[in-house]
Design a protein around this motif. Structure first.
Motif, PDB file in Angstrom:
ATOM      1  N   TYR A 131       0.867  -1.166   0.000  1.00  0.00           N
ATOM      2  CA  TYR A 131       0.000   0.000   0.000  1.00  0.00           C
ATOM      3  C   TYR A 131       0.911   1.225   0.000  1.00  0.00           C
ATOM      4  O   TYR A 131       1.971   1.217   0.628  1.00  0.00           O
ATOM      5  N   LYS A 132       0.501   2.267  -0.709  1.00  0.00           N
ATOM      6  CA  LYS A 132       1.291   3.491  -0.721  1.00  0.00           C
ATOM      7  C   LYS A 132       0.387   4.671  -0.389  1.00  0.00           C
ATOM      8  O   LYS A 132      -0.726   4.772  -0.920  1.00  0.00           O
ATOM      9  N   ILE A 133       0.875   5.533   0.494  1.00  0.00           N
ATOM     10  CA  ILE A 133       0.168   6.768   0.835  1.00  0.00           C
ATOM     11  C   ILE A 133       1.150   7.907   0.682  1.00  0.00           C
ATOM     12  O   ILE A 133       2.271   7.822   1.188  1.00  0.00           O
ATOM     13  N   PHE A 134       0.778   8.954  -0.033  1.00  0.00           N
ATOM     14  CA  PHE A 134       1.656  10.118  -0.056  1.00  0.00           C
ATOM     15  C   PHE A 134       0.868  11.415   0.064  1.00  0.00           C
ATOM     16  O   PHE A 134      -0.251  11.539  -0.418  1.00  0.00           O
ATOM     17  N   HIS A 135       1.501  12.354   0.739  1.00  0.00           N
ATOM     18  CA  HIS A 135       0.881  13.625   1.112  1.00  0.00           C
ATOM     19  C   HIS A 135       1.730  14.751   0.557  1.00  0.00           C
ATOM     20  O   HIS A 135       2.953  14.749   0.716  1.00  0.00           O
ATOM     21  N   MET A 136       1.092  15.704  -0.115  1.00  0.00           N
ATOM     22  CA  MET A 136       1.817  16.824  -0.699  1.00  0.00           C
ATOM     23  C   MET A 136       1.607  18.090   0.132  1.00  0.00           C
ATOM     24  O   MET A 136       0.466  18.477   0.408  1.00  0.00           O
ATOM     25  N   THR A 137       2.699  18.721   0.515  1.00  0.00           N
ATOM     26  CA  THR A 137       2.627  19.998   1.224  1.00  0.00           C
ATOM     27  C   THR A 137       2.995  21.169   0.315  1.00  0.00           C
ATOM     28  O   THR A 137       2.718  22.319   0.646  1.00  0.00           O
ATOM     29  N   ARG A 138       3.628  20.877  -0.808  1.00  0.00           N
ATOM     30  CA  ARG A 138       3.898  21.908  -1.818  1.00  0.00           C
ATOM     31  C   ARG A 138       4.198  21.217  -3.149  1.00  0.00           C
ATOM     32  O   ARG A 138       4.552  20.047  -3.202  1.00  0.00           O
ATOM     33  N   GLY A 139       4.039  21.998  -4.229  1.00  0.00           N
ATOM     34  CA  GLY A 139       4.306  21.474  -5.561  1.00  0.00           C
ATOM     35  C   GLY A 139       3.055  20.940  -6.240  1.00  0.00           C
ATOM     36  O   GLY A 139       1.962  20.910  -5.660  1.00  0.00           O
ATOM     37  N   THR A 140       3.233  20.512  -7.484  1.00  0.00           N
ATOM     38  CA  THR A 140       2.129  19.959  -8.275  1.00  0.00           C
ATOM     39  C   THR A 140       2.634  18.772  -9.089  1.00  0.00           C
ATOM     40  O   THR A 140       3.832  18.619  -9.322  1.00  0.00           O
ATOM     41  N   GLY A 141       1.711  17.954  -9.526  1.00  0.00           N
ATOM     42  CA  GLY A 141       2.073  16.808 -10.351  1.00  0.00           C
ATOM     43  C   GLY A 141       0.844  16.089 -10.864  1.00  0.00           C
ATOM     44  O   GLY A 141      -0.281  16.370 -10.429  1.00  0.00           O
ATOM     45  N   VAL A 142       1.056  15.173 -11.802  1.00  0.00           N
ATOM     46  CA  VAL A 142      -0.034  14.384 -12.377  1.00  0.00           C
ATOM     47  C   VAL A 142       0.112  12.940 -11.906  1.00  0.00           C
ATOM     48  O   VAL A 142       1.116  12.287 -12.175  1.00  0.00           O
ATOM     49  N   LEU A 143      -0.900  12.468 -11.197  1.00  0.00           N
ATOM     50  CA  LEU A 143      -0.955  11.087 -10.731  1.00  0.00           C
ATOM     51  C   LEU A 143      -1.997  10.345 -11.560  1.00  0.00           C
ATOM     52  O   LEU A 143      -3.130  10.815 -11.685  1.00  0.00           O
ATOM     53  N   THR A 144      -1.615   9.209 -12.115  1.00  0.00           N
ATOM     54  CA  THR A 144      -2.571   8.362 -12.830  1.00  0.00           C
ATOM     55  C   THR A 144      -2.618   7.012 -12.139  1.00  0.00           C
ATOM     56  O   THR A 144      -1.590   6.354 -11.965  1.00  0.00           O
ATOM     57  N   ILE A 145      -3.803   6.617 -11.704  1.00  0.00           N
ATOM     58  CA  ILE A 145      -4.011   5.326 -11.045  1.00  0.00           C
ATOM     59  C   ILE A 145      -5.006   4.549 -11.889  1.00  0.00           C
ATOM     60  O   ILE A 145      -6.140   4.993 -12.087  1.00  0.00           O
ATOM     61  N   GLY A 146      -4.583   3.391 -12.388  1.00  0.00           N
ATOM     62  CA  GLY A 146      -5.425   2.717 -13.362  1.00  0.00           C
ATOM     63  C   GLY A 146      -5.553   3.627 -14.569  1.00  0.00           C
ATOM     64  O   GLY A 146      -4.563   4.066 -15.140  1.00  0.00           O
ATOM     65  N   LEU A 147      -6.778   3.986 -14.927  1.00  0.00           N
ATOM     66  CA  LEU A 147      -7.006   4.920 -16.023  1.00  0.00           C
ATOM     67  C   LEU A 147      -7.633   6.219 -15.534  1.00  0.00           C
ATOM     68  O   LEU A 147      -8.232   6.959 -16.307  1.00  0.00           O
ATOM     69  N   HIS A 148      -7.473   6.497 -14.230  1.00  0.00           N
ATOM     70  CA  HIS A 148      -7.959   7.745 -13.650  1.00  0.00           C
ATOM     71  C   HIS A 148      -6.786   8.707 -13.457  1.00  0.00           C
ATOM     72  O   HIS A 148      -5.774   8.351 -12.862  1.00  0.00           O
TER      73      HIS A 148
ATOM     74  N   GLY B 173       6.526  17.080   1.180  1.00  0.00           N
ATOM     75  CA  GLY B 173       5.602  16.186   1.854  1.00  0.00           C
ATOM     76  C   GLY B 173       6.280  14.885   2.245  1.00  0.00           C
ATOM     77  O   GLY B 173       7.495  14.841   2.450  1.00  0.00           O
ATOM     78  N   HIS B 174       5.494  13.829   2.357  1.00  0.00           N
ATOM     79  CA  HIS B 174       5.999  12.512   2.744  1.00  0.00           C
ATOM     80  C   HIS B 174       5.309  11.437   1.923  1.00  0.00           C
ATOM     81  O   HIS B 174       4.250  11.657   1.338  1.00  0.00           O
ATOM     82  N   PHE B 175       5.914  10.239   1.931  1.00  0.00           N
ATOM     83  CA  PHE B 175       5.212   9.063   1.441  1.00  0.00           C
ATOM     84  C   PHE B 175       5.607   7.885   2.311  1.00  0.00           C
ATOM     85  O   PHE B 175       6.675   7.868   2.939  1.00  0.00           O
ATOM     86  N   CYS B 176       4.721   6.893   2.376  1.00  0.00           N
ATOM     87  CA  CYS B 176       5.056   5.659   3.081  1.00  0.00           C
ATOM     88  C   CYS B 176       4.545   4.465   2.288  1.00  0.00           C
ATOM     89  O   CYS B 176       3.550   4.557   1.563  1.00  0.00           O
ATOM     90  N   LEU B 177       5.271   3.358   2.404  1.00  0.00           N
ATOM     91  CA  LEU B 177       4.909   2.077   1.804  1.00  0.00           C
ATOM     92  C   LEU B 177       4.660   1.102   2.941  1.00  0.00           C
ATOM     93  O   LEU B 177       5.481   0.997   3.857  1.00  0.00           O
ATOM     94  N   ILE B 178       3.547   0.370   2.875  1.00  0.00           N
ATOM     95  CA  ILE B 178       3.211  -0.577   3.932  1.00  0.00           C
ATOM     96  C   ILE B 178       2.861  -1.915   3.301  1.00  0.00           C
ATOM     97  O   ILE B 178       1.876  -2.042   2.559  1.00  0.00           O
ATOM     98  N   HIS B 179       3.690  -2.925   3.560  1.00  0.00           N
ATOM     99  CA  HIS B 179       3.408  -4.283   3.092  1.00  0.00           C
ATOM    100  C   HIS B 179       2.399  -4.922   4.047  1.00  0.00           C
ATOM    101  O   HIS B 179       2.474  -4.722   5.271  1.00  0.00           O
TER     102      HIS B 179
END
Length: 314
Positions: free
Chosen positions: A58-75, A104-110
């Motif tokens: 599982y991945k969770i990431f939080h943005m505190t500044r900046g911009t970007g394009v995230l594509t998950i599946g076809l969304h 910001g931060h991100f975390c990976l949780i198996h």
């Protein structure tokens, strides 16, 4: 093979309309990843990439500044400050930065991180609605974002500390993070991924589905580049050009890289013999397997396994 009746976007238009950077690397998580990883973007800058499914994290990431394009599946989501994203292990995702800096931060949780003593937390993850692709990004207020950033900072500090109960502290913060995100409840508007990206997505999805080796008598039924294109109802040259234009590698190179990644996983995570792994991956013989492995990994399969065993015990 019949030609596709779907209109085709020129490669130059696809690249211009969807990504400012020319290439997105296809990356798999290391075969020996820890069960819990957390990083601060100030010291671990984000990079542009595509990650196939079967990440097992599982991945969770939080943005505190900046911009970007995230594509998950076809969304497709255009993310910015004060937003948090939830990525399920089974989904193909990509990220492309559209600002000079991000924070910001991100975390990976198996799933194995939770263990029997925290199975209730794993169930929270499995039932959390925002791990669905059409609800994956939540907009936060300044106050909510500051609170969630505090949870990440506490997990980051605990993960690097020596407290006997640091795992319990991290699990508590994860539960609070899910709760605060659920309370925010404002999903970021999404759009449909472009036609060009959808072909890349579908190719990677088909490629990943070929790898179902779980027992010694399991075998990869891998297709050729032409067979993948046929299954997607496009000409092989078109699919190859599209994938190469966006990732920098041909279909054949992606197939070989995925084979080697699976080989590394089997070498590290099983006690199967080199010949058994070679047979399972569909090679004509151990010599052909060893030759490709050395070309891609720069060491032989036996050397890779020995090195992995040594680093595990350091």
């Amino acid at each position: 093979m019949q030609n596709s009746t779907i209109p085709r976007m020129p490669l130059e238009t696809f690249a211009t309309d969807n990504y400012q950077q020319p290439l997105l690397n296809v990356e798999h998580y290391p075969v020996d990843s820890q069960y819990f990883v957390i990083q601060n973007r100030d010291t671990y800058p984000i990079k542009d990439y595509i990650s196939p499914h079967r990440r097992k994290f599982y991945k969770i990431f939080h943005m505190t500044r900046g911009t970007g394009v995230l594509t998950i599946g076809l969304h497709r989501y255009e993310m910015g400050r004060n937003e948090i994203a939830f990525l399920h292990p089974d989904e193909i995702m990509s990220w492309q930065t559209t600002s000079a800096e991000t924070g910001g931060h991100f975390c990976l949780i198996h799933p194995n991180y939770f263990g029997l003593e925290a199975d209730h937390v794993l169930q929270l993850f499995r039932q959390f609605p925002n791990f669905e692709t059409d609800k994956a990004v939540i907009q936060l207020t300044d106050e909510q974002s500051a609170t969630i950033n505090g949870y990440f900072e506490t997990m980051h500090r605990e993960d690097r500390g020596n407290s006997d109960d640091k795992k319990q502290a991290i699990l508590l913060q994860l539960q609070m993070l899910l709760l605060e995100s659920r309370r925010a409840g404002k999903n970021l508007m999404r759009t449909k991924a472009s036609e060009g990206y959808s072909y890349i997505y579908r190719f990677l999805s088909l490629l990943e589905s070929s790898f179902q080796i779980q027992e010694r008598d399991s075998y990869v039924k891998l297709k050729t580049a032409a067979e993948f294109a046929d299954q997607l109802h496009v000409h092989p040259n078109y699919l190859n050009s599209l994938v190469r234009n966006q990732t920098g590698k041909t279909l054949r190179e992606h197939i070989q890289d995925r084979l080697i990644h699976e080989a590394k996983s089997l070498l590290v995570q099983t006690d199967w013999g080199i010949n058994e792994i070679s047979d399972g991956l569909g090679f004509s013989g151990q010599a052909a397997f060893t030759s490709l492995f050395k070309k891609k990994a720069l060491v032989s399969p036996s050397e890779f396994r020995r090195n992995a065993a040594v680093s595990t015990h350091i």
